[in-house]
Design an enzyme around this catalytic site. Structure first.
Site, PDB file in Angstrom:
ATOM      1  N   LYS A   1       0.883  -1.180   0.000  1.00  0.00           N
ATOM      2  CA  LYS A   1       0.000   0.000   0.000  1.00  0.00           C
ATOM      3  C   LYS A   1       0.916   1.225   0.000  1.00  0.00           C
ATOM      4  O   LYS A   1       0.886   2.059   0.913  1.00  0.00           O
ATOM      5  CB  LYS A   1      -0.918  -0.056   1.233  1.00  0.00           C
ATOM      6  CG  LYS A   1      -2.032   0.970   1.238  1.00  0.00           C
ATOM      7  CD  LYS A   1      -3.142   0.696   0.230  1.00  0.00           C
ATOM      8  CE  LYS A   1      -4.129   1.861   0.182  1.00  0.00           C
ATOM      9  NZ  LYS A   1      -5.152   1.690  -0.873  1.00  0.00           N
TER      10      LYS A   1
ATOM     11  N   ASP B   1      -5.403  -3.170  -2.448  1.00  0.00           N
ATOM     12  CA  ASP B   1      -6.841  -3.148  -2.752  1.00  0.00           C
ATOM     13  C   ASP B   1      -7.090  -3.613  -4.190  1.00  0.00           C
ATOM     14  O   ASP B   1      -7.979  -4.420  -4.466  1.00  0.00           O
ATOM     15  CB  ASP B   1      -7.464  -1.758  -2.479  1.00  0.00           C
ATOM     16  CG  ASP B   1      -6.634  -0.602  -3.021  1.00  0.00           C
ATOM     17  OD1 ASP B   1      -5.505  -0.828  -3.510  1.00  0.00           O
ATOM     18  OD2 ASP B   1      -7.116   0.551  -2.961  1.00  0.00           O
TER      19      ASP B   1
END
Ligand code: IPM
Ligand code: MG
Length: 316
Positions: A143, A175
């Site tokens: 991330k 994600d």
């Protein structure tokens, strides 16, 4: 199945998790740690018990402490079905699970994600080597658009890349990786990622390749005993009914033969027998009606058939 395939391997059973708390007060008694450290390999059943959900001493602490004691930093979670063949390489003894955590005076509760570059380097190196032995694609999941640890993770992975010119490296945000895994899992070869991201993505990868009942894992250190366990938890909702799918722990035993005992022939034999049982005696989660014991019996039968066939072949 271990006894059936390798009767000369000495088995020693020790307590961990809820059973250990009940017997000793500790989720990981010292004698379990000592026995595991002196073993060649460790096969572990799932931990977790709703009775201890809100308790200070919880079964899962035993598992985390065992992973740390064995320094099994490389958690290999293969997800294979049809044209999907993904290997998730989850960092297992650092990150969000093992960073500082606690409660401040004002009531704020915190868990921190911490990594030293050396921790990232050793897991990334493993993942590069695994990609080399497979299709040569390494997807590093992080991330980095938000987290400092992820930016360091990327730098370390990129720094290693020149040592592995035959591996193509790509970076993917976690994600997006979740979405890609759910929609086009065929694109992945090896995925390397942080502890918590790996926990979540490996359940997802299992879900798209036959479910959690099928997903095994191998946790490896540098030189010490490996830890082999199913990806799934203890499934208290179906406990004692004899309907659990034992494929995940049996496939973990396949990985134990392969990585823990360096016995590829037994690994292949057991894997073939499991595949046969999935077809001939599917459990409820696989859309069938076989009980756990019936699935196990089907695996044993197939092993016996294969063994008979190979001894006929040897003696002819
Ligand atoms: C797993 C499990 C464990 C984890 C739990 C039981 C602590 O979910 O092995 O994936 O989060 O590592
Ligand atoms: Mg998990």
């Amino acid at each position: 199945m271990l006894e059936a395939l390798a009767p000369e391997v000495a088995l020693d059973e020790r307590l961990i998790g809820a059973a250990a708390i009940r017997a000793t007060g500790s989720p990981l008694p010292q004698e379990t740690v000592d026995a595991c450290l002196s073993a060649v390999a460790v096969l572990k059943g799932p931990v977790g018990d709703p009775e201890f959900e809100a308790a200070d001493i919880r079964p899962e602490q035993g598992l985390l402490a065992l992973r740390a004691a064995l320094d099994t930093y490389a958690n290999l979670r293969p997800a294979v079905q049809g044209d999907v063949d993904v290997l998730i390489v989850r960092e297992l003894v650092g990150g969000l699970y093992f960073g500082a955590h606690g409660v401040r005076d004002d009531g704020t509760v915190f868990d921190t994600c911490e990594y030293h570059p050396r921790q990232v380097e050793r897991i990334a190196r493993r993942a590069f080597r695994l990609a080399q032995s497979r299709r040569g694609l390494l997807t590093s999941v992080d991330k980095a658009n938000v987290l400092e640890t992820s930016r360091m993770w990327r730098r370390v992975v990129d720094g290693l890349a020149p040592e592995f010119p035959d591996v193509r490296v790509e970076h993917m945000l976690v994600d997006n990786a979740a979405m890609q895994l759910a929609t086009t899992p065929q694109q992945f070869d090896v995925i390397v990622t942080e502890n918590m991201f790996g926990d979540i993505l490996s359940d997802l990868a299992a879900a798209v390749t036959g479910g959690l009942g099928m997903a095994p894992s191998a946790s490896l250190s540098d030189g010490g005993p490996g830890l082999f366990e199913p990806v799934h938890g203890s499934a208290p909702d179906i406990a004692g009914r004899g309907v659990a799918n034992p494929a995940a722990i049996l496939r973990s035993t396949v990985l134990l033969f392969e990585h823990g005992l360096a016995r590829p022939d037994e690994a292949h034999a057991l894997n073939r027998a499991i595949e046969a049982a999935i077809v001939s005696a599917p459990t409820v989660d696989l859309g069938g009606s076989a009980s756990t014991a019936e699935f196990g019996a089907a695996v044993r039968e197939q092993l016996a058939v294969d063994e008979a066939a190979s001894s006929t072949y040897r003696s002819s």
